[in-house]
Design an enzyme around this catalytic site. Structure first.
Site, PDB file in Angstrom:
ATOM      1  N   SER A  29      79.275 -48.714   0.665  1.00  0.00           N
ATOM      2  CA  SER A  29      79.060 -49.201  -0.695  1.00  0.00           C
ATOM      3  C   SER A  29      78.182 -48.251  -1.497  1.00  0.00           C
ATOM      4  O   SER A  29      77.728 -48.599  -2.582  1.00  0.00           O
ATOM      5  CB  SER A  29      78.406 -50.586  -0.649  1.00  0.00           C
ATOM      6  OG  SER A  29      77.166 -50.501   0.028  1.00  0.00           O
ATOM      7  N   ASN A 116      68.723 -56.688   5.211  1.00  0.00           N
ATOM      8  CA  ASN A 116      69.066 -57.985   4.623  1.00  0.00           C
ATOM      9  C   ASN A 116      68.036 -58.464   3.597  1.00  0.00           C
ATOM     10  O   ASN A 116      68.400 -58.991   2.551  1.00  0.00           O
ATOM     11  CB  ASN A 116      69.241 -59.036   5.725  1.00  0.00           C
ATOM     12  CG  ASN A 116      70.430 -58.735   6.607  1.00  0.00           C
ATOM     13  OD1 ASN A 116      71.177 -57.799   6.323  1.00  0.00           O
ATOM     14  ND2 ASN A 116      70.603 -59.495   7.669  1.00  0.00           N
ATOM     15  N   THR A 161      87.865 -78.084 -39.083  1.00  0.00           N
ATOM     16  CA  THR A 161      88.028 -78.762 -37.791  1.00  0.00           C
ATOM     17  C   THR A 161      89.527 -78.711 -37.534  1.00  0.00           C
ATOM     18  O   THR A 161      90.322 -78.833 -38.478  1.00  0.00           O
ATOM     19  CB  THR A 161      87.542 -80.232 -37.814  1.00  0.00           C
ATOM     20  OG1 THR A 161      88.334 -80.950 -38.756  1.00  0.00           O
ATOM     21  CG2 THR A 161      86.076 -80.365 -38.183  1.00  0.00           C
ATOM     22  N   LYS A 289      99.195 -50.160 -40.992  1.00  0.00           N
ATOM     23  CA  LYS A 289      98.366 -51.074 -40.217  1.00  0.00           C
ATOM     24  C   LYS A 289      96.896 -50.686 -40.121  1.00  0.00           C
ATOM     25  O   LYS A 289      96.542 -49.513 -40.006  1.00  0.00           O
ATOM     26  CB  LYS A 289      98.910 -51.212 -38.793  1.00  0.00           C
ATOM     27  CG  LYS A 289     100.185 -51.994 -38.688  1.00  0.00           C
ATOM     28  CD  LYS A 289     100.022 -53.415 -39.184  1.00  0.00           C
ATOM     29  CE  LYS A 289     100.163 -54.503 -38.250  1.00  0.00           C
ATOM     30  NZ  LYS A 289      99.853 -54.796 -37.030  1.00  0.00           N
ATOM     31  N   ASN A 291      94.253 -52.528 -37.586  1.00  0.00           N
ATOM     32  CA  ASN A 291      94.195 -53.629 -36.624  1.00  0.00           C
ATOM     33  C   ASN A 291      92.777 -53.876 -36.091  1.00  0.00           C
ATOM     34  O   ASN A 291      92.024 -52.931 -35.889  1.00  0.00           O
ATOM     35  CB  ASN A 291      95.121 -53.331 -35.437  1.00  0.00           C
ATOM     36  CG  ASN A 291      96.585 -53.340 -35.842  1.00  0.00           C
ATOM     37  OD1 ASN A 291      96.982 -54.078 -36.737  1.00  0.00           O
ATOM     38  ND2 ASN A 291      97.366 -52.490 -35.195  1.00  0.00           N
ATOM     39  N   GLU A 296      89.586 -57.750 -30.478  1.00  0.00           N
ATOM     40  CA  GLU A 296      90.454 -58.201 -29.380  1.00  0.00           C
ATOM     41  C   GLU A 296      89.875 -57.757 -28.033  1.00  0.00           C
ATOM     42  O   GLU A 296      89.946 -58.477 -27.035  1.00  0.00           O
ATOM     43  CB  GLU A 296      91.879 -57.659 -29.583  1.00  0.00           C
ATOM     44  CG  GLU A 296      92.545 -58.285 -30.806  1.00  0.00           C
ATOM     45  CD  GLU A 296      93.674 -57.447 -31.385  1.00  0.00           C
ATOM     46  OE1 GLU A 296      94.242 -56.604 -30.674  1.00  0.00           O
ATOM     47  OE2 GLU A 296      93.981 -57.639 -32.587  1.00  0.00           O
ATOM     48  N   TYR A 323      73.379 -63.819   6.811  1.00  0.00           N
ATOM     49  CA  TYR A 323      73.995 -62.681   6.132  1.00  0.00           C
ATOM     50  C   TYR A 323      75.402 -62.378   6.670  1.00  0.00           C
ATOM     51  O   TYR A 323      75.640 -62.404   7.870  1.00  0.00           O
ATOM     52  CB  TYR A 323      73.128 -61.415   6.280  1.00  0.00           C
ATOM     53  CG  TYR A 323      73.805 -60.217   5.627  1.00  0.00           C
ATOM     54  CD1 TYR A 323      73.687 -59.999   4.262  1.00  0.00           C
ATOM     55  CD2 TYR A 323      74.638 -59.377   6.354  1.00  0.00           C
ATOM     56  CE1 TYR A 323      74.357 -58.956   3.640  1.00  0.00           C
ATOM     57  CE2 TYR A 323      75.323 -58.330   5.745  1.00  0.00           C
ATOM     58  CZ  TYR A 323      75.178 -58.132   4.383  1.00  0.00           C
ATOM     59  OH  TYR A 323      75.844 -57.111   3.778  1.00  0.00           O
ATOM     60  N   GLN A 328      78.299 -58.223   0.380  1.00  0.00           N
ATOM     61  CA  GLN A 328      78.038 -56.874  -0.130  1.00  0.00           C
ATOM     62  C   GLN A 328      78.684 -56.633  -1.497  1.00  0.00           C
ATOM     63  O   GLN A 328      78.212 -55.820  -2.277  1.00  0.00           O
ATOM     64  CB  GLN A 328      78.539 -55.834   0.875  1.00  0.00           C
ATOM     65  CG  GLN A 328      78.269 -54.396   0.449  1.00  0.00           C
ATOM     66  CD  GLN A 328      78.519 -53.437   1.582  1.00  0.00           C
ATOM     67  OE1 GLN A 328      77.718 -53.313   2.485  1.00  0.00           O
ATOM     68  NE2 GLN A 328      79.653 -52.781   1.537  1.00  0.00           N
ATOM     69  N   LYS A 331      76.977 -56.715  -5.566  1.00  0.00           N
ATOM     70  CA  LYS A 331      76.455 -55.683  -6.479  1.00  0.00           C
ATOM     71  C   LYS A 331      77.518 -55.195  -7.449  1.00  0.00           C
ATOM     72  O   LYS A 331      77.291 -55.109  -8.659  1.00  0.00           O
ATOM     73  CB  LYS A 331      75.899 -54.492  -5.685  1.00  0.00           C
ATOM     74  CG  LYS A 331      74.411 -54.552  -5.451  1.00  0.00           C
ATOM     75  CD  LYS A 331      74.006 -55.227  -4.182  1.00  0.00           C
ATOM     76  CE  LYS A 331      74.613 -54.606  -2.953  1.00  0.00           C
ATOM     77  NZ  LYS A 331      74.611 -55.597  -1.831  1.00  0.00           N
TER      78      LYS A 331
HETATM   79  N1  ARG Z   1      74.425 -52.903   1.819  1.00  0.00           N
HETATM   80  C1  ARG Z   1      74.285 -54.153   2.496  1.00  0.00           C
HETATM   81  C2  ARG Z   1      74.676 -55.295   1.552  1.00  0.00           C
HETATM   82  O1  ARG Z   1      74.518 -55.173   0.396  1.00  0.00           O
HETATM   83  C3  ARG Z   1      72.915 -54.349   2.990  1.00  0.00           C
HETATM   84  C4  ARG Z   1      72.774 -55.392   4.032  1.00  0.00           C
HETATM   85  C5  ARG Z   1      73.336 -54.919   5.276  1.00  0.00           C
HETATM   86  N2  ARG Z   1      73.036 -55.762   6.367  1.00  0.00           N
HETATM   87  C6  ARG Z   1      73.851 -55.841   7.437  1.00  0.00           C
HETATM   88  N3  ARG Z   1      73.480 -56.614   8.352  1.00  0.00           N
HETATM   89  N4  ARG Z   1      74.990 -55.176   7.489  1.00  0.00           N
HETATM   90  O2  ARG Z   1      75.149 -56.315   1.949  1.00  0.00           O
END
Ligand code: ARG
Length: 463
Positions: A29, A116, A161, A289, A291, A296, A323, A328, A331
């Site tokens: 990520s 976590n 209305t 035109k 627009n 929109e 967790y 993930q 974000k």
């Molecule tokens: N990048 C991970 C997330 O946002 C961090 C947490 C990872 N923890 C794990 N046990 N894999 O979820």
């Protein structure tokens, strides 16, 4: 301590076979969460300061780690940092680089914490500042809306209305309705701060830690209000993400409602407002035109903001504690919603500076469709001691008569009105006047010019 050779994953001493290259690519990520680098470094610095204060790490190690982290911060902000998919996310990319800079002592940084708790700490700090940024943009929009209102106190439009002409109102009053909505949007974002201000750092993986940490210290240093109460809940909780996405969605509804309204008003059928050339686009085939594409865009983007809220709701539905990697995605979802809303607010602010009402057209439309009928009914209640229902019925007869004669109410002769209300006096004619109608709405929150002026003053003072 586990060896942390820089070309290996942190868990390579346990998981010895090379992972699937495809999963490494997809499961990473870093391209998304690198946006959290400042928050991550800030919370890591506070974390090691706490570890030192609690005598968990030495003064020397603390300083070395902070030195390394600050160096990393500079590298990233100067675009000299090489983010690596192999290290999955921002936390591990930074930790890996720390090893490169300060060597094996970097291994102390992850004492008494887990990714976590680390990730939610960073994320909460980020959302708090995003909340501020959104509210600053909302303030700008409110200010620009107030300017449009100030210029249009006496611009008369039909209030609708069912999109049918209802009663005359001031255009300023209409725009100030949106100020109310935007102020509530601000309040909604501010209300979210209560949960955002609970500090997750220190709950570690899910169970807390056996180290003698001081969560109050990190709470204070990171500008949270209190530590979270339950370690399992803390690493599982993404309510604060939902709160944010919901608040974004409601704000985007408000923007889309006014966008839609302005699209209708700008249509050739209504022709109530003009958009300046700055905010219109042309057609590739029809040379005439102009627009309202940008409006929109605002209306359309609401779809992806709702989609983001639903994506997060669905990810969390039925997810056991604590967790899971499912989370993930939070974000990417939040960043997308945030960026889209900021764009929408900026665009909308620009639009407010580039619209002008066709005042004559607005007035004419307000003068169509018997919009002062209710004023006549009210007059009868006040001057002919009738119940409102009786007056309503008499007024309906008058409207039917005017409609039959293809006349406006104000064009009817007093004799014609007397056929329905025998004793009516000449002064009744003034109730058909649009301006009189508006100015009679003096009840708190009503559309009278005086009320609007007072409200504008109040909001200008609040600024
Ligand atoms: N990048 C991970 C997330 O946002 C961090 C947490 C990872 N923890 C794990 N046990 N894999 O979820």
């Amino acid at each position: 301590m586990a060896k942390n050779k820089n070309n290996q994953a942190i868990w390579s001493s346990r998981i010895q076979n090379k992972g699937s290259a495809l999963f490494q690519k997809i499961g990473s990520s870093i391209n998304i969460d690198k946006r959290l680098y400042k928050e991550d470094i800030k919370s890591s610095i506070v974390h090691v300061e706490m570890l030192f204060k609690q005598k968990i790490i030495s003064f020397k190690i603390k300083n070395k780690i902070i030195y390394g982290l600050q160096k990393i911060q500079r590298e990233i902000s100067k675009n000299k940092f090489e983010f690596n998919n192999k290290y999955e996310d921002i936390h591990m990319n930074i930790e890996k680089e720390l090893f490169k800079i300060i060597g094996e002592e970097a291994g102390y940084i992850h004492t008494a914490r887990s990714r976590n708790d680390q990730v939610i700490t960073d994320f909460k700090i980020w959302i708090k500042s995003a909340t501020n940024e959104i509210n600053t943009n909302l303030d700008k929009v409110i200010k620009s809306t107030l300017k449009v209102a100030e210029k249009n106190i006496e611009t008369i439009m039909p209030g609708f209305t069912h999109l049918k002409n209802a009663q005359p109102i001031s255009l300023a009053h209409y725009f100030m309705a949106y100020i109310e909505m935007f102020n509530r949007d601000k309040r909604r974002f501010i209300n979210n701060l209560k949960s955002l201000n609970e500090n997750p750092l220190g709950v570690a993986a899910l169970a807390g830690t056996s180290f003698n940490i001081d969560r109050n210290f990190t709470t204070k240093k990171l500008n949270f209000n209190s530590p979270t109460n339950n370690s399992v809940d803390t690493v599982s909780d993404r309510d604060f993400v939902l709160d944010f996405l919901y608040s974004v969605s409601v704000c985007s509804i408000h923007i889309s409602r006014i966008a839609e309204e302005l699209i209708i008003w700008n249509s050739d059928g209504f022709n109530l407002i003009q958009l300046s050339d700055k905010v219109v686009t042309g057609s590739s085939i029809m040379p005439q035109k102009k627009n309202p594409d940008i409006l929109e865009y605002l209306r359309g983007k609401t779809g992806s903001m709702f989609g983001n809220l639903f994506a997060m709701l669905t990810i969390l539905k039925g997810l056991p504690l604590s967790y899971f990697k499912d989370m993930q995605d939070d974000k990417e979802i939040v960043f997308k919603s945030h960026d889209t809303l900021i764009n929408c607010l900026r665009i909308f602010d620009e639009i407010l500076k580039n619209i002008s009402p066709n005042k004559k057209k607005m007035y004419e439309l307000a003068d169509t469709g018997f919009t002062t009928a209710t004023d006549f009914a009210d007059y009868l209640v006040k001057n002919h001691s009738m119940s409102f229902r009786k007056a309503y019925q008499k007024t309906a007869e008058l409207v039917n008569l005017a409609e039959k004669k293809k006349m406006k109410l104000r064009e009817l002769k007093i004799e014609e009105i007397r056929k329905i209300i025998p004793k009516v006096t000449n002064d009744v004619l003034k109730v058909f006047d649009l301006k009189n109608s508006i100015n009679s709405k003096k009840s708190y929150g009503g559309t009278s010019f005086e009320n609007i002026k007072r409200m504008i003053m109040k909001y200008k003072k609040d600024k």
